[in-house]
Design an enzyme around this catalytic site. Sequence first.
Site, PDB file in Angstrom:
ATOM      1  N   THR A  69      20.640 -12.743   0.603  1.00  0.00           N
ATOM      2  CA  THR A  69      21.185 -12.119  -0.606  1.00  0.00           C
ATOM      3  C   THR A  69      22.412 -11.271  -0.288  1.00  0.00           C
ATOM      4  O   THR A  69      23.406 -11.283  -1.021  1.00  0.00           O
ATOM      5  CB  THR A  69      20.116 -11.248  -1.280  1.00  0.00           C
TER       6      THR A  69
ATOM      7  N   CYS B  22      16.228 -14.142   4.221  1.00  0.00           N
ATOM      8  CA  CYS B  22      16.959 -13.754   3.009  1.00  0.00           C
ATOM      9  C   CYS B  22      18.447 -13.612   3.309  1.00  0.00           C
ATOM     10  O   CYS B  22      18.829 -12.979   4.297  1.00  0.00           O
ATOM     11  CB  CYS B  22      16.408 -12.448   2.450  1.00  0.00           C
TER      12      CYS B  22
ATOM     13  N   GLY C 177       6.313 -11.084   6.419  1.00  0.00           N
ATOM     14  CA  GLY C 177       6.448 -12.518   6.201  1.00  0.00           C
ATOM     15  C   GLY C 177       6.575 -13.240   7.523  1.00  0.00           C
ATOM     16  O   GLY C 177       5.658 -13.902   7.992  1.00  0.00           O
ATOM     17  N   ASN C 178       7.728 -13.063   8.166  1.00  0.00           N
ATOM     18  CA  ASN C 178       8.003 -13.738   9.432  1.00  0.00           C
ATOM     19  C   ASN C 178       6.931 -13.475  10.479  1.00  0.00           C
ATOM     20  O   ASN C 178       6.520 -14.385  11.208  1.00  0.00           O
ATOM     21  CB  ASN C 178       9.376 -13.274   9.955  1.00  0.00           C
TER      22      ASN C 178
ATOM     23  N   GLY D  40      17.316  -7.885   0.490  1.00  0.00           N
ATOM     24  CA  GLY D  40      18.083  -8.543   1.535  1.00  0.00           C
ATOM     25  C   GLY D  40      17.724  -8.311   2.979  1.00  0.00           C
ATOM     26  O   GLY D  40      18.418  -8.832   3.857  1.00  0.00           O
TER      27      GLY D  40
ATOM     28  N   MET E 129      11.791 -17.659  -0.643  1.00  0.00           N
ATOM     29  CA  MET E 129      11.436 -18.093  -1.987  1.00  0.00           C
ATOM     30  C   MET E 129      12.643 -18.187  -2.917  1.00  0.00           C
ATOM     31  O   MET E 129      12.539 -18.737  -4.012  1.00  0.00           O
ATOM     32  CB  MET E 129      10.389 -17.157  -2.590  1.00  0.00           C
TER      33      MET E 129
ATOM     34  N   ASP F 227       9.246  -3.962   2.090  1.00  0.00           N
ATOM     35  CA  ASP F 227       9.190  -5.418   2.174  1.00  0.00           C
ATOM     36  C   ASP F 227      10.430  -5.955   2.876  1.00  0.00           C
ATOM     37  O   ASP F 227      11.526  -5.938   2.323  1.00  0.00           O
ATOM     38  CB  ASP F 227       9.077  -5.999   0.756  1.00  0.00           C
TER      39      ASP F 227
ATOM     40  N   GLY G 237      12.454  -6.957   6.922  1.00  0.00           N
ATOM     41  CA  GLY G 237      13.138  -6.293   8.023  1.00  0.00           C
ATOM     42  C   GLY G 237      12.245  -5.816   9.142  1.00  0.00           C
ATOM     43  O   GLY G 237      12.722  -5.236  10.118  1.00  0.00           O
TER      44      GLY G 237
ATOM     45  N   ARG H  52       3.543 -17.589  -5.994  1.00  0.00           N
ATOM     46  CA  ARG H  52       3.524 -18.155  -7.344  1.00  0.00           C
ATOM     47  C   ARG H  52       4.233 -19.500  -7.431  1.00  0.00           C
ATOM     48  O   ARG H  52       4.419 -20.020  -8.538  1.00  0.00           O
ATOM     49  CB  ARG H  52       4.167 -17.171  -8.321  1.00  0.00           C
TER      50      ARG H  52
END
Length: 492
Positions: free
Chosen positions: A321, A319, A375-376, A314, A402, A352, A354, A78
């Site tokens: 976080t 990430c 993702g990675n 996280g 993001m 999502d 790890g 987005r």
Amino acid sequence: MAALGSLPTLPEGLTYDDVLLIPQRSPVRSRKAVNTSTRLSRNIHLKIPIVASNMDTVCEDKTAVTMAREGGIGILHRFCSIEEQCAMVRKVKRAQSFLIEDPRMILPSATKAEALEELNWSGRKGGVSCLMVVDDLTSRRLCGVLTKSDLTFATGSALVETLMTPVSRMVVSTNTAITLEEAREVMRTKRTKNIPLLGPKGELLYLITRSDILKLTGNLNATLDSRGRLIVGAAIGVKKEDHERAAALVDAGADVLVVDIAHGHSDLCIDMVKALKVNPLTNKVDIIAGNIATAEAAQDLIDAGADGLKIGVGPGSICITRLVAGSGVPQLSSVMDCARVAKKHGVPCIADGGIKTAGDICKAIAAGADTVMLGNMLAGTDEAPGRVLVKDGKKVKIIRGMAGFGANISKAEREQRLDEDVFHDLVPEGVEGSVPCKGPLAPILKQLVGGLRSGISYCGSHSIADMQQRARFVRMSGAGLRESGSHDISKL
């Protein structure tokens, strides 16, 4: 609160590297016999349990197309304008379709130059093979068809009406309920490449092309909607303007919306889910919400109407976080806690972050996840957005979180609110880095799915659902983790 000087009893959190799946007697005679189908959300089924992450360095339309063709799904990020995100949705929907709802059209009075421009339309790689000639772009009454070969020897000033094949010589149909098999049979017997579907007044409703039928019949693994189009998801936020974004995405053809914020167990996310589920412009598609890490969060989002949950605070490679905010739960424990609640309500979960190996996918799904978001592992592929750079003599692509500095600065710049305060106020929870260029996405997915099939087989199971019933974990030490990888050799 515990007395000063004493420690409370703390729960233990585990992640993928802390456990292994215990091998069990298997009735599986071939990995090909293992069923990897699953659900993304209440009403969306996938052939493989892999979802491309809604990151601007991972999933745009090219990634989403390949994901759906291989049986998974991509979630479009987005971090772009509403118009740009909707355009990506439409590109995915046009990439492979049985019924084309908006075929390229042209007027009889157009010139050869205008026709060439339409045929070379940038919305589809290589342009389109033909143009439907209509008397008016509003009434859309079919007059004929124009192909590239019709223009070969035409002069630049020639008009379309003198070059087209008139409708009287075309094969057309008024059967809007025509099936894929029926359309293929018409093309075979009539020796035509296109079948326009017309309404009662001769108006153009849909177009069926031979190339699209060949794509559909040649790939049985693709995840398709009811019209034979590739499925695609899109991410939204929780701000006021995201209500407009959500409605526009559904109108563009998105099959599922993902309410995606760093802390999904918040009133902002819960209220957004509730609003989407009662809005007639958005409640016809499934709503997935996240990210969360606890059973309480899962219950609250399900109560709000969520059709799917995204789990992970996280764990991602980009990430931070847990370092910045000191908040999160190790991912395996998160998945187990959330899935336990979600299963009671029939709501699928996405693990999502790890995931580093195919083995981690097996562990996440055995722990209760219905799908995993990557993702990675998908960044750096040919389909992933971004330019190819050279670092230390090797080709790489950028990957960024993001919630990171770069992504948020780009967003502020796009929204025309980039000033000095943005730089001072921003507290990034993500980083930027590079990953090696990995080549095409499809072979990577096949390797991951192959590993999953093996993992299901080792659990003595034939399917994901069976695996989740039978799987047993064993905790391992750091030495056990070291033993699990290659050791005592020099890698080639």
